[in-house]
Design a protein around this motif. Structure first.
Motif, PDB file in Angstrom:
ATOM      1  N   GLY A   2       0.732  -1.210  -0.211  1.00 15.54           N
ATOM      2  CA  GLY A   2       0.049   0.052  -0.129  1.00 15.54           C
ATOM      3  C   GLY A   2       0.682   1.320  -0.039  1.00 15.54           C
ATOM      4  N   HIS A   3       2.279   1.338  -0.202  1.00 11.13           N
ATOM      5  CA  HIS A   3       2.850   2.236  -0.422  1.00 11.13           C
ATOM      6  C   HIS A   3       2.618   3.158  -1.448  1.00 11.13           C
ATOM      7  CE1 HIS A   3       6.045   1.678   2.781  1.00 11.13           C
ATOM      8  NE2 HIS A   3       5.702   0.401   2.714  1.00 11.13           N
ATOM      9  N   ASP A   4       2.620   4.614  -1.580  1.00 14.13           N
ATOM     10  CA  ASP A   4       2.146   5.481  -2.473  1.00 14.13           C
ATOM     11  C   ASP A   4       3.148   5.223  -3.678  1.00 14.13           C
ATOM     12  OD1 ASP A   4       1.165   8.316  -3.328  1.00 14.13           O
ATOM     13  OD2 ASP A   4       3.266   8.204  -3.822  1.00 14.13           O
ATOM     14  N   LEU A   5       2.509   4.728  -4.819  1.00 15.39           N
ATOM     15  CA  LEU A   5       3.177   4.419  -5.733  1.00 15.39           C
ATOM     16  C   LEU A   5       4.454   5.101  -6.530  1.00 15.39           C
ATOM     17  CD1 LEU A   5       0.484   2.489  -8.031  1.00 15.39           C
ATOM     18  CD2 LEU A   5       2.322   1.413  -6.476  1.00 15.39           C
ATOM     19  N   MET A   6       4.045   6.383  -6.529  1.00 13.81           N
ATOM     20  CA  MET A   6       5.120   7.528  -7.080  1.00 13.81           C
ATOM     21  C   MET A   6       6.072   7.847  -6.269  1.00 13.81           C
ATOM     22  SD  MET A   6       4.029  11.230  -8.969  1.00 13.81           S
ATOM     23  CE  MET A   6       5.486  12.433  -9.535  1.00 13.81           C
ATOM     24  N   ARG A   7       5.893   8.062  -4.870  1.00 21.50           N
ATOM     25  CA  ARG A   7       6.863   8.412  -4.061  1.00 21.50           C
ATOM     26  C   ARG A   7       7.886   7.190  -3.787  1.00 21.50           C
ATOM     27  NH1 ARG A   7       3.576   9.599   0.033  1.00 21.50           N
ATOM     28  NH2 ARG A   7       3.593  11.914  -0.611  1.00 21.50           N
ATOM     29  N   ALA A  61      19.707  12.774 -10.350  1.00 16.88           N
ATOM     30  CA  ALA A  61      19.187  12.676  -9.053  1.00 16.88           C
ATOM     31  C   ALA A  61      18.153  13.754  -8.464  1.00 16.88           C
ATOM     32  CB  ALA A  61      19.895  12.194  -8.038  1.00 16.88           C
ATOM     33  N   LEU A  62      18.955  14.907  -8.817  1.00 11.94           N
ATOM     34  CA  LEU A  62      18.548  16.140  -8.133  1.00 11.94           C
ATOM     35  C   LEU A  62      17.380  16.658  -9.097  1.00 11.94           C
ATOM     36  CD1 LEU A  62      18.979  18.587  -6.318  1.00 11.94           C
ATOM     37  CD2 LEU A  62      20.240  19.593  -7.917  1.00 11.94           C
ATOM     38  N   CYS A  63      17.190  16.079 -10.333  1.00 14.68           N
ATOM     39  CA  CYS A  63      16.079  16.660 -11.342  1.00 14.68           C
ATOM     40  C   CYS A  63      15.092  15.916 -10.586  1.00 14.68           C
ATOM     41  CB  CYS A  63      16.401  16.211 -12.601  1.00 14.68           C
ATOM     42  SG  CYS A  63      17.534  17.514 -13.383  1.00 14.68           S
ATOM     43  N   TYR A  64      15.118  14.578 -10.351  1.00 11.22           N
ATOM     44  CA  TYR A  64      13.923  13.882  -9.611  1.00 11.22           C
ATOM     45  C   TYR A  64      13.312  14.525  -8.489  1.00 11.22           C
ATOM     46  CZ  TYR A  64      14.160   9.821 -12.952  1.00 11.22           C
ATOM     47  OH  TYR A  64      14.045   9.095 -14.090  1.00 11.22           O
ATOM     48  N   VAL A  65      14.202  14.928  -7.579  1.00 13.84           N
ATOM     49  CA  VAL A  65      13.840  15.603  -6.415  1.00 13.84           C
ATOM     50  C   VAL A  65      13.016  17.089  -6.723  1.00 13.84           C
ATOM     51  CG1 VAL A  65      14.397  16.564  -4.157  1.00 13.84           C
ATOM     52  CG2 VAL A  65      15.758  14.570  -5.119  1.00 13.84           C
ATOM     53  N   VAL A  66      13.361  17.575  -7.438  1.00 13.46           N
ATOM     54  CA  VAL A  66      12.994  19.180  -7.717  1.00 13.46           C
ATOM     55  C   VAL A  66      11.927  19.207  -8.594  1.00 13.46           C
ATOM     56  CG1 VAL A  66      13.743  21.487  -8.570  1.00 13.46           C
ATOM     57  CG2 VAL A  66      15.281  20.137  -7.229  1.00 13.46           C
ATOM     58  N   LEU A  67      11.890  18.406  -9.738  1.00 11.65           N
ATOM     59  CA  LEU A  67      11.116  18.598 -10.828  1.00 11.65           C
ATOM     60  C   LEU A  67      10.010  17.547 -10.632  1.00 11.65           C
ATOM     61  CD1 LEU A  67      13.458  19.599 -13.873  1.00 11.65           C
ATOM     62  CD2 LEU A  67      12.214  21.169 -12.289  1.00 11.65           C
ATOM     63  N   VAL A  68      10.171  16.339 -10.596  1.00  6.92           N
ATOM     64  CA  VAL A  68       9.162  15.423 -10.694  1.00  6.92           C
ATOM     65  C   VAL A  68       8.170  15.171  -9.293  1.00  6.92           C
ATOM     66  CG1 VAL A  68       8.710  12.860 -11.173  1.00  6.92           C
ATOM     67  CG2 VAL A  68      10.397  13.901 -12.406  1.00  6.92           C
ATOM     68  N   ARG A  69       7.193  16.129  -9.350  1.00  6.16           N
ATOM     69  CA  ARG A  69       6.368  16.077  -7.933  1.00  6.16           C
ATOM     70  C   ARG A  69       5.103  15.617  -8.161  1.00  6.16           C
ATOM     71  NH1 ARG A  69       8.354  19.077  -4.080  1.00  6.16           N
ATOM     72  NH2 ARG A  69      10.570  20.075  -4.338  1.00  6.16           N
ATOM     73  N   GLU A  70       4.393  15.488  -9.407  1.00  2.39           N
ATOM     74  CA  GLU A  70       2.980  15.147  -9.523  1.00  2.39           C
ATOM     75  C   GLU A  70       2.770  14.473 -10.869  1.00  2.39           C
ATOM     76  OE1 GLU A  70       1.695  19.283 -11.632  1.00  2.39           O
ATOM     77  OE2 GLU A  70       0.992  18.964  -9.323  1.00  2.39           O
ATOM     78  N   PRO A  71       1.802  13.371 -10.653  1.00  2.42           N
ATOM     79  CA  PRO A  71       1.511  12.832 -11.952  1.00  2.42           C
ATOM     80  C   PRO A  71       1.070  13.677 -13.428  1.00  2.42           C
ATOM     81  CG  PRO A  71       0.055  11.840 -10.426  1.00  2.42           C
ATOM     82  CD  PRO A  71       0.956  13.297  -9.919  1.00  2.42           C
ATOM     83  N   ILE A  72       1.124  13.157 -14.511  1.00  2.48           N
ATOM     84  CA  ILE A  72       0.862  14.122 -15.704  1.00  2.48           C
ATOM     85  C   ILE A  72      -0.827  13.712 -15.563  1.00  2.48           C
ATOM     86  CG2 ILE A  72       0.804  13.783 -18.219  1.00  2.48           C
ATOM     87  CD1 ILE A  72       3.700  13.006 -17.775  1.00  2.48           C
ATOM     88  N   ARG A  73      -1.591  14.779 -15.647  1.00  5.97           N
ATOM     89  CA  ARG A  73      -3.237  14.601 -15.718  1.00  5.97           C
ATOM     90  C   ARG A  73      -3.569  15.206 -17.008  1.00  5.97           C
ATOM     91  NH1 ARG A  73      -4.594  11.421 -11.461  1.00  5.97           N
ATOM     92  NH2 ARG A  73      -3.629  12.286  -9.569  1.00  5.97           N
ATOM     93  N   LEU A  74      -4.569  14.579 -17.800  1.00  9.19           N
ATOM     94  CA  LEU A  74      -5.230  15.185 -18.651  1.00  9.19           C
ATOM     95  C   LEU A  74      -6.554  16.265 -18.333  1.00  9.19           C
ATOM     96  CD1 LEU A  74      -6.236  11.559 -20.348  1.00  9.19           C
ATOM     97  CD2 LEU A  74      -4.572  13.230 -21.200  1.00  9.19           C
ATOM     98  N   PRO A  75      -6.437  17.202 -19.125  1.00 10.44           N
ATOM     99  CA  PRO A  75      -5.783  17.262 -20.612  1.00 10.44           C
ATOM    100  C   PRO A  75      -4.381  17.823 -20.488  1.00 10.44           C
ATOM    101  CG  PRO A  75      -7.340  19.184 -20.226  1.00 10.44           C
ATOM    102  CD  PRO A  75      -7.353  18.339 -18.974  1.00 10.44           C
TER     103      PRO A  75
END
Length: 431
Positions: free
Chosen positions: A302-307, A414-428
């Motif tokens: 049940g861990h958060d998948l993205m995190r 690695a720093l790019c993943y920390v700073v920039l990847v924060r939320e899923p890609i949502r439509l639209p």
């Protein structure tokens, strides 16, 4: 929960999964035998064709640039036309380019063949990501993605002893012809034995399994040009491009120069380096396998998948960078092989979760597009590694500076993943 997942997989779905993974793993092994053939024959080709280290690095970078640029149309083609046709044609193209490489007589024609190989091989990983997303429930994707990824490392592990033996027996030109022919044979079997999800009439039970765990906010969606262009406006997309660039820079440097490093720095013979170079790539395959097991268990609990995927990516990248730095301070062959093995274990541990992250953050109908754009960005970064390392080697006669730069690039990713990847890609996502 894992046991429940496997018990509730419909019989036909299990058969499709097994067939798809078997073909993808064979295609991945051949794909990476093709890629690593130039590295294996590096010293021999340089001697016969009178090429410098910079020129050899340029040949390798030419492939990676063509491969990276071809990712851009590959994603939408896979999302719209399906995996069966696109990957089948791609296997045929890359195999013919590989065979033609065995006939080259000049540096310029060599470059053209490397471009053809890069264009043909481009759809493989996005197709693998799409196949796993289409045919596996969320809690089963970690192991499935690790199997697809492991095929690359198995190819790289087989390459040094297998290709060295073929080259010593038949010469480097026939080596290219033989492995290109194997790819053509697989392509011929691919078309009649594989189907896309859209071509299969699913029962309610089968559809329920495949859709279990999908994010309701990211429903299946047929990608449009506007959607595809809109991906380039998203911070998450750029973070994945540059972050995965840090992973691929490391992977591509070792893929391109490991045999040359062993021969040049530790004075191993061609035959010996072919055997010894197998060890680090097997370690990379192990890293992929371990990551798949860990990622699935975190999902089952049940861990958060993205995190959870991000944490696995960061742990792998940081540990890999540390090991790459240690290579420059290791004097013995055994020590160097051991540290390089750990560097590849951790970077491919991270890379497997990076591909898993694509399936988590992307809408269901845009998985191939997001994966291909990620791969494009990463190979723009990774294509610098072979030629820059060759350039530095020509001038310093050492791999030390090239390896130090590699570690720095991995940490920057690695720093790019920390700073920039924060939320899923949502439509639209259309602009």
């Amino acid at each position: 929960m894992a046991a429940t997942s496997h018990q509730t997989r419909p019989r036909r779905i299990r058969l499709i999964q097994a067939t798809t993974l078997a073909f993808l793993m064979l295609a991945g092994v051949i794909n990476f035998l093709d890629r690593s053939s130039l590295a294996i024959a590096n010293t021999t080709i340089r001697s016969e064709m009178h090429l410098s280290g910079t020129q050899m690095g340029a040949l390798i970078s030419t492939f990676s640039l063509a491969y990276g640029l071809a990712q851009l149309p590959t994603g939408p083609l896979l999302d719209r036309a399906g995996m069966r046709i696109i990957l089948g044609v791609a296997m045929s193209v890359w195999s013919l380019a590989q065979m033609a490489t065995g006939l080259v007589r000049s540096f310029s024609i060599f470059v053209v063949m490397r471009i053809g190989l890069g264009l043909g091989e481009a759809p493989f990983m996005p197709a693998g990501v799409k196949a796993v997303s289409d045919w596996f429930a969320v809690e089963d994707r970690g192991r499935a993605m690790s199997a697809v990824n492991m095929s690359s490392m198995l190819g790289l592990a087989l390459a040094p002893p297998l290709l060295t033996a073929i080259m010593l027996a038949f010469g480097w030109r026939r080596m290219f012809l033989i492995i290109g022919g194997a790819g053509l044979a697989l392509a011929a079997a691919w078309f009649p034995l594989n189907r896309d999800r859209e071509q299969v009439d699913l029962t309610l039970e089968e559809a329920a399994y495949l859709d279990r765990g999908r994010d309701p906010g990211n429903p299946p969606h047929r990608v449009s040009l506007g959607d595809w262009l809109g991906l380039f406006r998203l911070q998450t997309m750029w973070g994945m491009m540059f972050g995965f660039g840090g992973i691929n820079y490391t992977a591509w440097l070792y893929l391109s120069w490991l045999p040359g490093y062993l021969e040049g720095t530790h004075h191993l013979s061609l035959a010996t380096s072919g055997t010894v170079a197998t060890i680090p790539f097997l370690a990379g395959a192990l890293g992929m396998l371990v990551n798949g097991i860990v990622a699935d268990r975190l999902a089952e609990r049940g861990h958060d998948l993205m995190r959870s995927r991000k944490r696995l990516i960061l742990a792998g990248m940081i540990c890999s960078a540390a090991c790459t730095l240690l290579v420059t301070h290791t004097a013995t062959v055994a020590g160097a092989v051991g540290v390089i093995s750990m560097a590849l274990f951790f970077i491919h541990f991270a890379g497997t979760s990076a591909w898993g992250l694509v399936q988590i953050v992307a809408p269901a109908g845009m998985v191939a597009s997001v994966g291909a754009i990620q791969n494009f960005g990463s190979f723009v970064c990774a294509s610098i590694a072979p030629v820059l390392t060759g350039f530095i080697l020509d001038r310093t006669h050492s791999f030390a500076l090239g390896l130090t730069i590699c570690a720095a690039v991995t940490l920057a990713g690695a720093l790019c993943y920390v700073v920039l990847v924060r939320e899923p890609i949502r439509l639209p996502v259309a602009p």
